[in-house]
Design a protein around this motif. Structure first.
Motif, PDB file in Angstrom:
ATOM      1  N   ARG A 217      -6.302  -5.649   0.279  1.00 25.11           N
ATOM      2  CA  ARG A 217      -6.469  -5.176  -1.093  1.00 25.11           C
ATOM      3  C   ARG A 217      -6.591  -6.391  -2.005  1.00 25.11           C
ATOM      4  O   ARG A 217      -6.393  -7.539  -1.555  1.00 25.11           O
ATOM      5  CB  ARG A 217      -5.265  -4.323  -1.541  1.00 25.11           C
TER       6      ARG A 217
ATOM      7  N   GLN B 229       0.832  -1.205   0.000  1.00 20.58           N
ATOM      8  CA  GLN B 229       0.000   0.000   0.000  1.00 20.58           C
ATOM      9  C   GLN B 229       0.868   1.257   0.000  1.00 20.58           C
ATOM     10  O   GLN B 229       1.809   1.365   0.786  1.00 20.58           O
ATOM     11  CB  GLN B 229      -0.911   0.008   1.224  1.00 20.58           C
TER      12      GLN B 229
ATOM     13  N   HIS C 114      -1.836   1.133  -4.591  1.00 23.34           N
ATOM     14  CA  HIS C 114      -1.178  -0.116  -4.210  1.00 23.34           C
ATOM     15  C   HIS C 114      -0.419  -0.719  -5.379  1.00 23.34           C
ATOM     16  O   HIS C 114      -0.674  -0.398  -6.543  1.00 23.34           O
ATOM     17  CB  HIS C 114      -2.165  -1.111  -3.590  1.00 23.34           C
TER      18      HIS C 114
ATOM     19  N   GLY D  86      -6.611   4.767  -2.122  1.00 24.10           N
ATOM     20  CA  GLY D  86      -6.557   4.052  -0.852  1.00 24.10           C
ATOM     21  C   GLY D  86      -7.590   4.598   0.111  1.00 24.10           C
ATOM     22  O   GLY D  86      -7.833   5.814   0.173  1.00 24.10           O
TER      23      GLY D  86
ATOM     24  N   CYS E 154      -6.981   0.067  -2.170  1.00 27.29           N
ATOM     25  CA  CYS E 154      -6.505  -0.629  -0.978  1.00 27.29           C
ATOM     26  C   CYS E 154      -7.209  -0.029   0.236  1.00 27.29           C
ATOM     27  O   CYS E 154      -7.707   1.099   0.183  1.00 27.29           O
ATOM     28  CB  CYS E 154      -4.991  -0.533  -0.847  1.00 27.29           C
TER      29      CYS E 154
END
Length: 426
Positions: free
Chosen positions: A289, A72, A180, A124, A277
């Motif tokens: 993820r 990540q 990610h 994310g 993610c």
């Protein structure tokens, strides 16, 4: 001979060739100890600037956390800008805050410039489990927007339910400047770029003795490197007795990851609809993820002192099922542990050991992005601009409490306290 752990990343890596073992005398401008992200980023920036660079790796490129982590790209440091300002003052917060998104940008630039195939996907989510965490994310959004990140969006309960196929979260924060990757393939791609610029990488070549001076001399079992500048970048996998001035400042900790069998496309998208993610906001957080081939990668937990847990799947599967009970019959194909380096302050440690010898370490769980920033800063400093490197080096680097004997149990006691706070949302 040390080789990769039996991880999903090792099984799906792009490059399977070996770099040679050092069996000669090499003279260069810069010797880097460690072929993880810190060492690779540093070597690549320096090679791009025209320095002759030699990287020594005790095992394989990306053997440690750089090739085992959750993949990540999480912005900032393990302590965010508000904590930095409270602890170290407004000036430090201003300088360090100006760099908190730079590491992820560097990674994206590397991927594009060197055509590194590492399954990069943008986006994310920080997921809140209670109102306190959601309030903290709103504050984080305000702080990050003040520092120039305009790619943030608060998610309410309905929105996060659409993004992540679980009912556990009450809201979240989406950061489109995060994302990610396949971390080992990123490391291998960076190593190839270093070689393409004339740098040298030696595997199975642990540094066993350092003689500081002009030049610095690094000895391995079968060879010697003489270099004007030396960078120690072994992090959690640095040999403890190589230089205790570096190793006593931090503590290796283990984190566990499992990867499922391949999932049908429809099931995979029902878990994380836009392939972001995700990490929760607990002190002892869980993160997950989808991989490039539609597996769920799920990690969590910390083993203080880097002990190998007896049964990784037994530790992580209950976490998966708490998040995604619909995966109760899904098989786990890969399971592994890896060490990251924890500091007392949770801030990275950069510093000078001798006149032309430096160390960078201790990202405390935020190493993917910050290690790439570190490489840029050491290259700036060696080229004569030390301002940004010194902004980190000036932070106090406290030794871990309890020494080698008691640091793990004492740190675990502290973590247990925060785990209780996580449980009760206080």
């Amino acid at each position: 001979m040390q080789t990769y752990v039996n991880s999903y990343y090792a099984a799906t890596r792009n490059q399977t060739t070996d770099y040679p073992q050092l069996e000669e005398l090499v003279e260069c401008d810069v010797c880097v100890i460690g072929a993880g992200y810190t060492g690779l980023s540093s070597a690549l920036f320096l090679a791009e600037a025209g320095y002759s660079v030699t990287v020594l790796e005790a095992a394989k490129v990306g053997f440690g956390a750089s090739g085992r982590n959750g993949g990540q790209l999480v912005n900032s440091y393990s302590r965010d800008v508000d904590v930095i300002e409270e602890r170290y003052g407004e000036k430090s917060a201003e300088v360090l805050g100006s760099m908190i998104f730079e590491g992820a940008d560097i990674i994206r630039q590397r991927i594009q410039h060197y055509d590194i195939q590492c399954d990069y996907r943008p986006g994310g989510i920080f997921a809140a489990l209670n109102n306190k965490q959601l309030k903290g994310l709103a504050e984080q959004k305000r702080n990050w927007e003040r520092l120039g990140n305009n790619n943030l969006k608060m998610l309410d309960k309905a929105q996060i339910d659409r993004e992540v196929g679980t009912k556990n979260y009450i809201g979240g924060l989406l950061d489109m400047q995060g994302g990610h990757i396949h971390p080992l393939n990123l490391a291998l791609g960076e190593a190839s770029a270093i070689i393409g610029l004339g740098g040298k990488i030696f595997e199975q070549s642990a540094a066993v003795e350092i003689t500081y001076g002009e030049p610095n001399v690094v000895r391995t079992a079968k060879g010697v490197v003489r270099a004007k500048y030396l960078l120690i970048a072994g992090n959690a996998y640095l040999q403890q007795d190589l230089d205790p001035r570096v190793t006593r400042k931090s503590m290796p900790c283990g984190s566990q990851i499992v990867v499922t069998e391949q999932l049908p496309e429809q099931l995979a998208r029902s878990l994380i609809s836009n392939n972001y993610c995700v990490e929760d906001c607990n002190y002892l957080l869980d993160y997950f993820r989808l991989t490039g081939d539609n597996r769920l990668l799920y990690g969590g937990g910390v083993v203080y002192g880097a002990r190998e847990p007896d049964d990784i799947e037994q530790l992580i599967r209950p976490k998966i099922l708490k998040t995604f009970p619909q995966l109760k019959d899904v098989k786990i194909d890969y399971r592994w542990t890896g060490n990251f380096l924890l500091t007392m302050s949770r801030m990275p440690q950069f510093g000078r050991i001798e006149k032309n010898a430096y160390y960078m370490q201790g990202y405390s769980g935020h190493g993917v992005t910050c290690s790439h920033l570190a490489g840029k800063l050491i290259a700036e400093m060696i080229r004569g601009d030390a301002e940004r490197f010194n902004a980190f080096a000036s932070l106090p680097h406290m030794p871990m409490i309890g020494g080698r004997t008691f640091q793990a149990p004492l740190t675990a006691m502290g973590a247990a306290y925060y785990a209780l706070r996580d449980r009760f949302g206080i």
